[in-house]
Design an enzyme around this catalytic site. Structure first.
Site, PDB file in Angstrom:
ATOM      1  N   ARG A  62       0.823  -1.216   0.000  1.00  8.23           N
ATOM      2  CA  ARG A  62       0.000   0.000   0.000  1.00  8.23           C
ATOM      3  C   ARG A  62       0.857   1.267   0.000  1.00  8.23           C
ATOM      4  O   ARG A  62       0.497   2.270  -0.619  1.00  8.23           O
ATOM      5  CB  ARG A  62      -0.920  -0.026   1.223  1.00  8.23           C
ATOM      6  CG  ARG A  62      -2.000   1.048   1.239  1.00  8.23           C
ATOM      7  CD  ARG A  62      -3.091   0.677   2.224  1.00  8.23           C
ATOM      8  NE  ARG A  62      -4.097   1.717   2.308  1.00  8.23           N
ATOM      9  CZ  ARG A  62      -4.224   2.554   3.340  1.00  8.23           C
ATOM     10  NH1 ARG A  62      -3.383   2.471   4.372  1.00  8.23           N
ATOM     11  NH2 ARG A  62      -5.168   3.475   3.358  1.00  8.23           N
ATOM     12  N   ASN A  94      -4.196   8.725   4.247  1.00  3.04           N
ATOM     13  CA  ASN A  94      -2.988   8.167   4.850  1.00  3.04           C
ATOM     14  C   ASN A  94      -2.926   8.244   6.374  1.00  3.04           C
ATOM     15  O   ASN A  94      -2.341   7.381   7.025  1.00  3.04           O
ATOM     16  CB  ASN A  94      -1.743   8.883   4.293  1.00  3.04           C
ATOM     17  CG  ASN A  94      -1.585   8.686   2.798  1.00  3.04           C
ATOM     18  OD1 ASN A  94      -2.077   7.723   2.233  1.00  3.04           O
ATOM     19  ND2 ASN A  94      -0.884   9.612   2.156  1.00  3.04           N
TER      20      ASN A  94
END
Length: 318
Positions: A62, A94
């Protein structure tokens, strides 16, 4: 009748050319003479980290994805905030979500000890993503190398460019198309959700408001994701084989067991249903398409030549 669109044709040619140029600038043998042990150091560290915590494989994969989708694969995602810019770590997609920074730090320390100021953080991210998939039983691919590291980062760009788990199918197609990916490549890359976990707050809406979810799964998920509270409680993206990189993600979608809204959108009566069905029955096909799409993603706007720098600490510019 389909009408020819000069503007769309030109944009396609530009994207193809940009991809071809980037591909020609990167080479899987880039460190053959300058740091021949780099790839083995990185793979060993990744294998160790994933063996210690299987979820780390998904986390490192990711990191590479979130890096490449924001101004290219330049390790900007690793930069801490400075007085001159607010980095990407605190962007909505994030914050309190991306992880694995400590593993990248450890890898960088080992690589710097062997070959000071040679191997970029961006290349470490690309290799770590490939080796993570391999560690979880997934496919391998040749990683082009020679990327350099950015000297800036953008919270705003990260907020804008990274696809949301709340997106509908058309929005997903558009978000990936903006980065040069066709719909088939978007579906293949989405298969990365065959491993990893998601927070309750990202799928609560689907769990309590949508009908396209298996009732037994929904009942089970609600035990760990209440209608209020428990925002950070985790559930596996793939409820069957969450620590393996396989095609179970697509089997789940066919059975209305996608965790995120954006996942189930890939099998919801739309244009991608047939591809999801195909992958659910043919893991080899998924592996080939995923590997090819990862190579393409790794070629998104890399800094090469004299652009950027080789950071000695991935968290800060030199």
């Amino acid at each position: 009748m389909a009408y020819f669109s000069p503007s769309r044709f030109c944009m396609s040619i530009i994207l193809i050319c940009m991809f071809s140029i980037a591909s020609s600038q990167l080479s899987s043998n880039y460190y053959y003479k300058t740091c021949p042990q780099a790839l083995s150091i990185i793979r060993s560290a990744v294998m160790s980290a994933v063996a210690k915590e299987h979820r780390m494989g998904a986390s490192l994969l990711r990191l590479h994805f979130h890096d490449c989708f924001v101004n290219g694969c330049d390790a900007s995602v690793l930069l801490d905030d400075t007085s001159s810019f607010t980095g990407e770590k605190t962007a909505g997609p994030n914050v309190n979500s991306l992880r694995g920074f400590d593993v990248i730090d450890d890898i960088k320390t080992k690589v710097e000890a062997a070959c000071p100021s040679v191997v970029s953080c961006a290349d470490i991210l690309a290799l770590a993503a490939r080796d993570s998939v391999l560690a979880l039983g997934g496919p391998s691919w040749n990683v082009g190398l020679g990327r350099r590291d950015s000297t800036s980062a953008s919270k705003d760009d990260a907020t804008k460019d990274i696809p949301s788990p709340l997106m509908d199918l058309n929005q997903l197609i558009s978000a990936f198309s903006n980065k040069g990916f066709n719909t088939n490549e978007m579906v293949a890359l989405s298969g990365a959700h065959t491993t990893g976990e998601a927070r309750c707050q990202l799928f609560r809406g689907r769990l309590y408001n949508e009908t396209s979810i298996d009732s037994t799964l929904a009942t089970s998920l609600r035990q760990n994701c209440p209608s209020t509270g428990g925002d950070t409680n985790l559930s596996p993206l793939d409820t069957t084989t969450s620590v393996l990189f396989d095609n179970a993600y697509f089997k789940n979608l066919v059975n209305q067991k996608g965790l995120l809204h954006s996942d189930q959108q890939l099998f919801s009566g739309g244009s991608t249903d047939s591809q999801v069905t195909s992958y659910s029955n043919n893991p080899a096909s998924f592996f080939v398409d995923f590997a090819n799409a990862m190579v393409k993603m790794g070629n998104l706007s890399p800094l090469t030549g004299n652009d950027g720098q080789i950071r000695t600490n991935c968290r800060k510019i030199n």
